[in-house]
Scaffold this active site. Structure first.
Site, short mmCIF file in Angstrom:
data_model
loop_
_atom_site.label_atom_id
_atom_site.label_comp_id
_atom_site.label_asym_id
_atom_site.label_seq_id
_atom_site.Cartn_x
_atom_site.Cartn_y
_atom_site.Cartn_z
N ASN A 48 1.01 -1.21 -0.20
CA ASN A 48 0.03 0.03 -0.12
C ASN A 48 0.92 1.06 0.14
O ASN A 48 1.88 1.23 0.50
CB ASN A 48 -0.89 0.03 1.24
CG ASN A 48 -0.37 -0.23 2.59
OD1 ASN A 48 0.72 -0.85 2.70
ND2 ASN A 48 -1.08 0.40 3.66
N GLU A 50 0.38 5.22 0.78
CA GLU A 50 -0.49 6.28 1.16
C GLU A 50 -0.29 7.83 0.61
O GLU A 50 0.92 7.91 0.12
CB GLU A 50 -0.67 6.08 2.75
CG GLU A 50 -1.30 4.64 3.17
CD GLU A 50 -1.52 4.67 4.52
OE1 GLU A 50 -1.03 5.58 5.35
OE2 GLU A 50 -2.32 3.55 5.04
N CYS A 59 -4.04 0.70 -2.58
CA CYS A 59 -3.93 -0.50 -1.74
C CYS A 59 -2.81 -1.37 -2.35
O CYS A 59 -2.44 -1.45 -3.65
CB CYS A 59 -5.28 -1.32 -1.70
SG CYS A 59 -6.72 -0.59 -1.01
N GLU A 61 -2.79 -4.51 -3.06
CA GLU A 61 -3.37 -5.59 -4.20
C GLU A 61 -3.41 -4.76 -5.54
O GLU A 61 -3.16 -5.34 -6.63
CB GLU A 61 -4.81 -5.82 -3.73
CG GLU A 61 -5.12 -6.76 -2.40
CD GLU A 61 -5.43 -5.93 -1.41
OE1 GLU A 61 -4.61 -4.90 -1.11
OE2 GLU A 61 -6.25 -6.56 -0.57
N CYS A 92 -10.36 -4.66 -0.08
CA CYS A 92 -11.45 -3.56 0.00
C CYS A 92 -12.39 -3.87 -1.16
O CYS A 92 -11.92 -4.68 -2.43
CB CYS A 92 -10.85 -2.12 0.06
SG CYS A 92 -10.16 -1.57 -1.65
N CYS A 95 -10.50 -3.01 -4.62
CA CYS A 95 -9.44 -4.05 -5.10
C CYS A 95 -10.46 -5.35 -5.67
O CYS A 95 -9.96 -5.99 -6.51
CB CYS A 95 -8.63 -4.42 -3.87
SG CYS A 95 -7.30 -3.10 -3.59
#
Ligand code: THU
Length: 139
Positions: A48, A50, A59, A61, A92, A95
């Site tokens: 991830n 940010e 993210c 993934e 999430c 994703c």
């Protein structure tokens, strides 16, 4: 497919755990790694990333998926997701939707209490959105 058979769930999860080391998560402090397996046995990792503008966060993934797709790969079988603290990191909704595009028949590995659990994408996203055109994947 044969090359991918050599990759065990344990090994793929180990790649995801290593990827957590590169996580850039100064805001949530939740460090996530992912490892994506292609049909030919290649592994693309992601973490991830940010941002101070929280919504710009990517993210783990999607990082792995976008790395692979941007290098010409689309034939994905499985993706492992690990949180550095060992807690289960379920993908999430965004994703899952991206997985639906490129690996609708694929599966997702998540760590639960130290055990690797394999879910099909269909279990996690029973009714994913798709367009007729997206099935051709030519553009
Ligand atoms: N996150 C992931 O990278 N993957 C998941 O499966 C769950 C959430 C990230 C996004 C954000 O950087 C942090 O975890 C907290 O939500």
């Amino acid at each position: 497919m044969e090359e991918a058979d050599n990759m065990t769930n344990e090994k793929l999860m180990a790649f995801a755990r290593v990827a957590t080391e590169f996580s850039y998560a100064p805001y949530s402090k939740f460090q996530v790694g992912a490892a994506l397996l292609t049909e030919d046995g290649e592994v693309f990792t992601g973490c991830n990333v940010e941002n101070a503008s929280y919504g710009a966060t990517n993210c783990a993934e999607r990082t792995a998926l976008f790395k692979a797709v941007s290098e010409g790969k689309r034939n994905f079988i499985k993706i492992a997701v690990a949180a550095k603290d060992g807690s289960p990191a379920y993908p999430c909704g965004v994703c899952l939707q991206v997985m639906n595009e490129f690996m609708p028949e694929g599966s997702v590995l998540v760590e639960e209490n130290g055990q690797i659990i394999e879910y099909t994408l269909r279990q996690l996203l029973p009714k994913g959105f798709s367009l007729q055109q997206s099935t051709t994947k030519t553009e």
